[in-house]
Design a protein around this motif. Structure first.
Motif, PDB file in Angstrom:
ATOM      1  N   ILE A 183     162.838 -47.815 -40.323  1.00  0.00           N
ATOM      2  CA  ILE A 183     161.541 -47.816 -41.000  1.00  0.00           C
ATOM      3  C   ILE A 183     160.434 -47.471 -40.017  1.00  0.00           C
ATOM      4  N   LYS A 184     160.540 -47.993 -38.805  1.00  0.00           N
ATOM      5  CA  LYS A 184     159.554 -47.662 -37.774  1.00  0.00           C
ATOM      6  C   LYS A 184     159.633 -46.194 -37.375  1.00  0.00           C
ATOM      7  N   ALA A 185     160.856 -45.614 -37.491  1.00  0.00           N
ATOM      8  CA  ALA A 185     161.049 -44.230 -37.055  1.00  0.00           C
ATOM      9  C   ALA A 185     160.708 -43.211 -38.138  1.00  0.00           C
ATOM     10  N   VAL A 186     161.137 -43.460 -39.385  1.00  0.00           N
ATOM     11  CA  VAL A 186     160.970 -42.466 -40.446  1.00  0.00           C
ATOM     12  C   VAL A 186     160.074 -42.951 -41.570  1.00  0.00           C
ATOM     13  N   GLY A 187     159.620 -44.201 -41.487  1.00  0.00           N
ATOM     14  CA  GLY A 187     158.765 -44.741 -42.535  1.00  0.00           C
ATOM     15  C   GLY A 187     159.577 -45.490 -43.577  1.00  0.00           C
ATOM     16  N   PRO A 188     158.905 -46.338 -44.374  1.00  0.00           N
ATOM     17  CA  PRO A 188     159.614 -47.100 -45.407  1.00  0.00           C
ATOM     18  C   PRO A 188     160.123 -46.199 -46.520  1.00  0.00           C
ATOM     19  N   GLY A 189     161.170 -46.664 -47.189  1.00  0.00           N
ATOM     20  CA  GLY A 189     161.729 -45.895 -48.289  1.00  0.00           C
ATOM     21  C   GLY A 189     163.239 -45.828 -48.228  1.00  0.00           C
ATOM     22  N   ALA A 190     163.798 -45.095 -49.190  1.00  0.00           N
ATOM     23  CA  ALA A 190     165.248 -45.016 -49.331  1.00  0.00           C
ATOM     24  C   ALA A 190     165.913 -44.322 -48.140  1.00  0.00           C
ATOM     25  N   PHE A 191     165.217 -43.363 -47.520  1.00  0.00           N
ATOM     26  CA  PHE A 191     165.817 -42.631 -46.400  1.00  0.00           C
ATOM     27  C   PHE A 191     166.165 -43.572 -45.254  1.00  0.00           C
ATOM     28  N   ALA A 192     165.295 -44.540 -44.981  1.00  0.00           N
ATOM     29  CA  ALA A 192     165.578 -45.521 -43.930  1.00  0.00           C
ATOM     30  C   ALA A 192     166.803 -46.353 -44.289  1.00  0.00           C
ATOM     31  N   GLY A 193     166.942 -46.702 -45.571  1.00  0.00           N
ATOM     32  CA  GLY A 193     168.113 -47.452 -46.005  1.00  0.00           C
ATOM     33  C   GLY A 193     169.397 -46.667 -45.859  1.00  0.00           C
ATOM     34  N   VAL A 194     169.353 -45.386 -46.200  1.00  0.00           N
ATOM     35  CA  VAL A 194     170.530 -44.524 -46.046  1.00  0.00           C
ATOM     36  C   VAL A 194     170.959 -44.449 -44.576  1.00  0.00           C
ATOM     37  N   GLY A 209     166.062 -53.444 -49.314  1.00  0.00           N
ATOM     38  CA  GLY A 209     164.756 -53.209 -49.924  1.00  0.00           C
ATOM     39  C   GLY A 209     163.755 -54.295 -49.601  1.00  0.00           C
ATOM     40  N   MET A 210     164.229 -55.476 -49.244  1.00  0.00           N
ATOM     41  CA  MET A 210     163.320 -56.581 -48.917  1.00  0.00           C
ATOM     42  C   MET A 210     162.542 -56.331 -47.629  1.00  0.00           C
ATOM     43  N   VAL A 211     163.016 -55.400 -46.795  1.00  0.00           N
ATOM     44  CA  VAL A 211     162.278 -55.048 -45.576  1.00  0.00           C
ATOM     45  C   VAL A 211     161.621 -53.679 -45.709  1.00  0.00           C
ATOM     46  N   GLY A 212     161.731 -53.085 -46.925  1.00  0.00           N
ATOM     47  CA  GLY A 212     161.056 -51.820 -47.168  1.00  0.00           C
ATOM     48  C   GLY A 212     161.939 -50.600 -47.108  1.00  0.00           C
ATOM     49  N   ALA A 213     163.269 -50.800 -47.204  1.00  0.00           N
ATOM     50  CA  ALA A 213     164.198 -49.675 -47.097  1.00  0.00           C
ATOM     51  C   ALA A 213     164.674 -49.181 -48.456  1.00  0.00           C
ATOM     52  N   GLY A 214     163.876 -49.351 -49.491  1.00  0.00           N
ATOM     53  CA  GLY A 214     164.204 -48.818 -50.802  1.00  0.00           C
ATOM     54  C   GLY A 214     165.199 -49.667 -51.562  1.00  0.00           C
ATOM     55  N   GLY A 215     165.375 -49.348 -52.841  1.00  0.00           N
ATOM     56  CA  GLY A 215     166.350 -50.057 -53.648  1.00  0.00           C
ATOM     57  C   GLY A 215     165.754 -51.236 -54.389  1.00  0.00           C
ATOM     58  N   VAL A 216     166.634 -52.027 -54.976  1.00  0.00           N
ATOM     59  CA  VAL A 216     166.224 -53.119 -55.854  1.00  0.00           C
ATOM     60  C   VAL A 216     165.657 -54.307 -55.089  1.00  0.00           C
ATOM     61  N   GLY A 217     165.857 -54.362 -53.791  1.00  0.00           N
ATOM     62  CA  GLY A 217     165.355 -55.491 -53.016  1.00  0.00           C
ATOM     63  C   GLY A 217     163.841 -55.591 -53.020  1.00  0.00           C
ATOM     64  N   THR A 218     163.156 -54.454 -53.065  1.00  0.00           N
ATOM     65  CA  THR A 218     161.686 -54.467 -53.039  1.00  0.00           C
ATOM     66  C   THR A 218     161.091 -55.144 -54.268  1.00  0.00           C
ATOM     67  N   PRO A 219     161.443 -54.727 -55.501  1.00  0.00           N
ATOM     68  CA  PRO A 219     160.894 -55.443 -56.668  1.00  0.00           C
ATOM     69  C   PRO A 219     161.379 -56.887 -56.755  1.00  0.00           C
ATOM     70  N   LEU A 220     162.579 -57.179 -56.243  1.00  0.00           N
ATOM     71  CA  LEU A 220     163.066 -58.562 -56.250  1.00  0.00           C
ATOM     72  C   LEU A 220     162.193 -59.438 -55.361  1.00  0.00           C
TER      73      LEU A 220
END
Length: 267
Positions: A135-146, A218-229
């Motif tokens: 997330i620090k390298a590429v920004g928050p979102g699904a790409f960081a999670g992948v 997603g709870m740390v900002g890496a996309g997916g269902v964790g963010t809305p949860l």
């Protein structure tokens, strides 16, 4: 003397289940009494009740709203993160597996040992730590999670792939070499046909694990269902928490069933 030993063995055979059961009960009781319940906050009961009520009375309107932020959309994003991360890790793990695999069993090899050390180092970083770093390298979102799932899974899949390579029958490869074939021919026509079913089976198993992990990232900002949860928990929207948890349970159960069925077909 022999009859005494026989009777002692018979008594132990009849009572050992009771012995181990009593020992387990003692360990559990000792562990429960060692818990400091005074540290539990007074609101814990109310929060637990609210979560249960949220699961019993979920927010069904959140299932699909057509705005790309509903439960169906975020679950599909979670599955996509897990799937792409698994595909990336499976492809990267193949050369690492050949690097870490021993050419001869029970023989020390500097090459394979160095490969195993690299895979062990990769496995030591949890997905959530890697997610924060990416997330620090590429920004928050699904790409960081992948990227987080892809890198972490290399450590596990590389080790399992290497063990599959070590377990193959060397006979077909030696036969190809004996009739004039080269190393590439042996790899393509002897090694890969033996290991690809195992590679696919391990990749499916890793996909199951990645689906569970993707729900947390997603709870740390890496996309997916964790963010809305996480947002629903913070805003105490327990009905929303309930429907998200139900969605996660249903999705994980279906993925486990399908993956298990596919692995049986491959096996």
């Amino acid at each position: 003397m022999g009859s005494i030993q026989h009777r002692s063995a018979g008594v132990w055979h009849r009572t050992r289940s009771w012995f181990w059961g009593l020992l387990i009960v003692i360990v559990y009781v000792w562990g429960i009494f060692g818990i400091n319940f005074s540290k539990i906050q007074s609101s814990a009961g109310a929060v637990t009740k609210a979560v249960l009520m949220g699961i019993i009375h979920p927010d069904w309107h959140y299932v699909y709203q057509g705005n790309g932020e509903d439960l169906v959309s975020v679950m599909l994003q979670t599955l996509a993160i897990a799937f792409v991360g698994t595909i990336i890790s499976a492809l990267i793990s193949i050369p690492f597996a050949f690097w870490a695999a021993k050419r001869r069993r029970h023989h020390f090899s500097v090459l394979s040992t160095s490969g195993r050390i690299v895979l062990a180092v990769v496995r030591t970083f949890p997905e959530i730590v890697l997610a924060i770093m990416f997330i620090k390298a590429v920004g928050p979102g699904a790409f960081a999670g992948v990227l987080a799932l892809g890198v972490h899974s290399v450590g596990m899949l590389g080790k399992l792939f290497a063990e599959s390579i070590e377990a193959i029958d060397a006979g077909p490869g030696e036969s190809i070499l004996s009739v004039g074939g080269n190393a590439v021919n042996g790899l393509v026509f002897a090694t890969l046909p033996q290991v690809l079913p195992a590679f696919a089976s391990y990749s499916l198993y890793r996909f199951e694990i990645s689906v569970r992990s993707a729900t947390i990232l997603g709870m740390v900002g890496a996309g997916g269902v964790g963010t809305p949860l996480l947002f629903a928990i913070q805003t105490r929207s327990w009905n929303r928490v309930g429907i998200i948890l139900i969605g996660i349970i249903i999705t994980v159960t279906i993925i486990d069933y399908l993956s298990g069925w596919l692995r049986k077909q491959l096996g």
